[in-house]
Write an enzyme that holds these catalytic residues in place. Structure first.
Site, PDB file in Angstrom:
ATOM      1  CG  PHE A  11      -0.893   9.930   9.955  1.00 11.37           C
ATOM      2  CD1 PHE A  11      -1.809   8.954   9.754  1.00 11.37           C
ATOM      3  CD2 PHE A  11      -0.198   9.762  11.192  1.00 11.37           C
ATOM      4  CE1 PHE A  11      -1.563   7.704  10.506  1.00 11.37           C
ATOM      5  CE2 PHE A  11      -0.231   8.595  11.952  1.00 11.37           C
ATOM      6  CZ  PHE A  11      -0.869   7.658  11.775  1.00 11.37           C
TER       7      PHE A  11
ATOM      8  CG  ASP B 290       6.004   6.085   6.039  1.00 13.78           C
ATOM      9  OD1 ASP B 290       6.905   6.943   5.991  1.00 13.78           O
ATOM     10  OD2 ASP B 290       5.005   6.295   6.535  1.00 13.78           O
TER      11      ASP B 290
ATOM     12  CG  ASP C 139      -0.319  -0.376   2.372  1.00 14.88           C
ATOM     13  OD1 ASP C 139       0.760  -0.951   2.502  1.00 14.88           O
ATOM     14  OD2 ASP C 139      -0.939   0.171   3.435  1.00 14.88           O
TER      15      ASP C 139
ATOM     16  NE  ARG D 284      -5.699  -2.274   9.170  1.00  7.15           N
ATOM     17  CZ  ARG D 284      -4.380  -2.142   9.127  1.00  7.15           C
ATOM     18  NH1 ARG D 284      -3.845  -1.743   8.032  1.00  7.15           N
ATOM     19  NH2 ARG D 284      -3.639  -2.560   9.945  1.00  7.15           N
TER      20      ARG D 284
HETATM   21  C1  PRP Z   1       2.956  -0.111   6.688  1.00 10.43           C
HETATM   22  C2  PRP Z   1       2.857  -0.408   5.148  1.00 10.43           C
HETATM   23  C3  PRP Z   1       4.151  -1.017   5.052  1.00 10.43           C
HETATM   24  C4  PRP Z   1       5.005  -0.301   5.917  1.00 10.43           C
HETATM   25  C5  PRP Z   1       5.724   0.733   4.999  1.00 10.43           C
HETATM   26  O1  PRP Z   1       2.711  -1.248   7.406  1.00 10.43           O
HETATM   27  O2  PRP Z   1       1.922  -1.441   4.946  1.00 10.43           O
HETATM   28  O3  PRP Z   1       4.202  -2.302   4.995  1.00 10.43           O
HETATM   29  O4  PRP Z   1       4.193   0.159   6.820  1.00 10.43           O
HETATM   30  O5  PRP Z   1       6.701   1.438   6.098  1.00 10.43           O
HETATM   31  P1  PRP Z   1       8.215   1.840   5.961  1.00 10.43           P
HETATM   32  O6  PRP Z   1       8.121   2.008   4.446  1.00 10.43           O
HETATM   33  O7  PRP Z   1       8.455   2.751   6.835  1.00 10.43           O
HETATM   34  O8  PRP Z   1       8.842   0.395   6.124  1.00 10.43           O
HETATM   35  P2  PRP Z   1       2.597  -1.473   8.753  1.00 10.43           P
HETATM   36  O9  PRP Z   1       3.666  -1.914   9.738  1.00 10.43           O
HETATM   37  O10 PRP Z   1       1.834  -0.115   9.248  1.00 10.43           O
HETATM   38  O11 PRP Z   1       1.422  -2.425   8.989  1.00 10.43           O
HETATM   39  P3  PRP Z   1      -0.191  -2.672   8.444  1.00 10.43           P
HETATM   40  O12 PRP Z   1       0.182  -3.015   6.827  1.00 10.43           O
HETATM   41  O13 PRP Z   1      -0.599  -3.945   9.041  1.00 10.43           O
HETATM   42  O14 PRP Z   1      -1.113  -1.581   8.818  1.00 10.43           O
END
Ligand code: PRP
Length: 183
Positions: A156, A107, A104, A169
């Site tokens: 955010f 970051d 998705d 979500r």
């Molecule tokens: C989010 C997203 C990615 C990750 C990206 O997952 O789905 O997997 O963060 O962040 P980064 O580039 O800083 O590593 P999250 O850990 O929030 O879990 P989720 O998908 O269950 O919400």
């Protein structure tokens, strides 16, 4: 007083459901052309990628298989190290397979950079990344992402799979979370 709606917690809709679907259709056409005649394993990263995977995969005209991983960083103090814990591993052997990781959002890039190394070490024939969203201003490590939906500001964002405290979500659009929710 009525119960609060999700819309009360949004300061701005960043991407509408229609914009998202149009972009996923466009990316699916590129992927279908790039992978013509090859067997692709789509790997979704739980939980955020569920919506992207469901809609992107249904735009693909070719055969694919689908698998899922759940990962999490070891905690805030070690997050910058990029160390990731596998909470749910793949069900399938990806040795010799063409893997397309479906995310998705990118970051910091730490999750994907770890996943890319991990998949390469399992002997995948190729590993590419498709991410609906990318935050260029938040990236701490370079991630080679072949298919990107939208580059977005470092706000955010929630919705279309993205959460805040596990909520939002189910919002159809991608939106900026109103500061009153987390401040
Ligand atoms: C989010 C997203 C990615 C990750 C990206 O997952 O789905 O997997 O963060 O962040 P980064 O580039 O800083 O590593 P999250 O850990 O929030 O879990 P989720 O998908 O269950 O919400």
């Amino acid at each position: 007083m009525r119960a609060a709606d999700i819309s009360d917690d949004i300061s701005e809709v960043l991407l509408t459901e229609e914009q998202i679907h149009d972009k996923l259709a466009e990316l699916a056409a590129q992927v279908a052309a790039d992978y013509a005649g090859r067997d692709v394993v789509l790997v979704g990263v739980l939980k955020g990628a569920v919506m992207v995977m469901a809609d992107f995969a249904r735009h693909l005209p070719m055969h694919i298989t689908m698998d899922w991983m759940a990962v999490s960083s070891y905690g805030a103090s070690t997050r910058s190290s990029g160390v990731v814990q596998i909470r749910k591993d793949l069900d399938t052997d990806i040795t010799g397979k063409d893997v397309l990781i479906v995310e998705d959002i990118i970051d910091s890039g730490l999750t994907l950079s770890w996943l890319l190394e991990n998949f390469a070490s399992r002997g995948a024939a190729s590993v590419e990344v498709l991410a609906l969203l990318r935050k260029p201003d938040a990236m701490k490590v370079e991630v080679d992402c072949r298919y990107v939906g939208f580059d977005i500001p470092n706000d955010f964002v929630i919705g279309y799979g993205l959460d805040y405290a596990e909520k939002y979500r189910n919002l159809r659009d991608v939106a900026v979370l109103a500061p009153h929710v987390y401040s």
